[in-house]
Design an enzyme around this catalytic site. Structure first.
Site: not given
Ligand SMILES: NC(=O)c1ccc[n+]([C@@H]2O[C@H](COP(=O)([O-])OP(=O)(O)OC[C@H]3O[C@@H](n4cnc5c(N)ncnc54)[C@H](OP(=O)(O)O)[C@@H]3O)[C@@H](O)[C@H]2O)c1
Length: 407
Positions: A204, A208
């Site tokens: 994750d 980003k």
């Protein structure tokens, strides 16, 4: 809607009609937040969800299980995509962009994996896609990178960009809980992704970082080309080492200039009390920019959770009514930055007796420790040597970067 005059558009601020995909943690949050924001006259017209058996907290008339009912609805002018399936999300978002609708998404995996295609679709169909919530939820970092920072001046961007791993690490280092209990608590509070491996293994954070790289340095990277090491292997020895030195361990995403190239990776790192990240706890995120003249600047805010994430979606919705769209300024500037793995890092490597971590792999070793079962070595190593070594991926080896990792 997007070809009208500014005056018409401002008049039409009373007429945002939303087609929403997903009514989970963030979708419900958006519903609540919209009802408490009378200034933005936006209305959710229809919501597409997946599970027919699930009980909903708002009337059934809102819901459909048929995508096209939302995508082709004549009254809907903005699509908000808040689902947890990145491939279905890409189909939804690309269909909406092809029909010229404005789109807001929070789906970092989908955006990072399809960045090029989404850029092309926005251009071809003259349709805006905003995704502030996809990186650090409530922190307005993407718009700041777009609008404020000149490419030449930005030297380093680093951050705690994953709320659930920061929550888990806070529970471990501040509250002395164990990993499993801390993860369970993060999941119960809605901070963790449906698939927790995405969080704890650093994926994750990497998605980003992929998005931030484009807006900070104009690099469109494939996520699989960025190295991510998560927090799942952090064990007792390195935790004890951190405590003895009054450090904490944080999962840091980094994009740093090395010469005229950019080193970019996600890895756990020791931080001392003097480090801004030491003080970022629970589900909070923080992004630190380092510029040639301005020096360090720190953005911090809640990086996960229903209402904080929905607040960024709300801000994007409002921005669309003013015809805001990302100009992808750093991509236009064509500064020609490339990613590099040609640099050295200072690392702490903990390993069990069964694993061979050869001294020859290191350029310099400053400390060694051996006990009956566990060993560690602290030293400087070429990044490429580290990630291509036989031992780096071994489950019995944990790697934590030094506070100023690139040496
Ligand atoms: N949670 C956070 O703090 C946070 C922060 C930043 C960004 N995000 C991002 O926001 C997005 C949503 O996260 P979440 O935490 O709200 O997820 P969630 O609580 O798991 O909810 C997911 C929702 O998506 C719906 N859904 C899944 N597949 C679908 C499909 N094919 N068609 C229609 N609906 C579908 C589900 O439907 P059912 O209700 O029928 O199951 C559910 O309502 C993700 O991309 C996530 O990465 C989340």
């Amino acid at each position: 809607m997007f070809n009208k005059t500014l005056k018409q558009k401002i008049m039409e601020r009373t007429k945002i009609k939303i087609g929403l995909f997903g009514f989970g943690c963030v979708g419900k949050g958006l519903y609540d937040v919209l009802h408490q924001t009378p200034g933005l006259k936006a209305e959710i017209v229809k919501i597409c969800v997946k599970d027919r058996a699930k009980k909903r907290s708002i009337p059934d008339e809102f819901f459909t299980f048929d995508r096209s009912e939302v995508l082709n609805h004549p009254d809907i002018n903005i699509i908000v995509e808040l689902i947890d399936d990145s491939e279905a999300a890409f189909e939804i978002v690309s269909t909406a962009l092809k029909s010229g609708k404005g789109v807001v998404s929070a789906n970092k995996k989908m955006i990072a994996e399809h960045f090029d295609e989404l850029l092309a679709l926005q251009k071809l169909h003259n349709a805006p896609l905003l995704y502030e919530a996809a990186s650090c939820a409530s922190i307005p970092i993407i718009r700041n990178l777009e609008e404020y920072y000149d490419n030449d001046l930005l030297q380093n961007l680093s951050g705690i960009v994953n709320g659930s791993t920061n929550y888990i690490l806070t529970k471990i280092f501040r509250d002395n809980l164990n990993f499993a209990d801390s993860l369970k608590m993060a999941q119960e509070l809605g901070f963790a992704e449906s698939n927790p491996a995405l969080d704890v293994e650093g994926f994750d954070a990497k998605f980003k970082l992929t998005i931030l790289l484009a807006h900070a340095f104009g690099i469109v990277a494939r996520p699989e080309n960025l190295i991510n090491l998560g927090i799942q292997k952090i064990g007792d020895l390195e935790s004890r080492f951190a405590r003895e030195k009054a450090y904490k361990i944080k999962l840091i995403a980094r994009a740093q200039k090395v010469g005229n190239k950019i080193a970019a990776f996600v890895m756990p790192q020791f931080v001392s009390r003097e480090n801004n990240f030491y003080h970022i706890n629970d589900e909070y995120n923080a992004v630190q920019t380092e510029c040639f003249f301005a020096d360090k600047q720190l953005f911090t805010g809640k990086g996960a959770g229903s209402h904080p994430t929905a607040s960024a979606v709300l801000s994007d919705l409002s921005a669309l009514t003013y015809d805001y769209r990302y100009e992808y300024k750093k991509l236009q500037q064509n500064a020609g930055y490339e990613l590099t793995r040609d640099f050295k890092v200072e690392v702490f490597v903990r390993f069990s007796d069964e694993v061979n971590v050869p001294a020859v792999d290191f350029d310099e070793i400053s400390e060694r420790y051996s006990s009956q079962k566990q060993n560690y070595v602290i030293g400087k190593i070429h990044f490429e040597t580290l990630i291509n070594s036989d031992w780096y991926k071994n489950p019995a080896v944990s790697v934590v970067l030094a506070e100023n990792p690139i040496v």
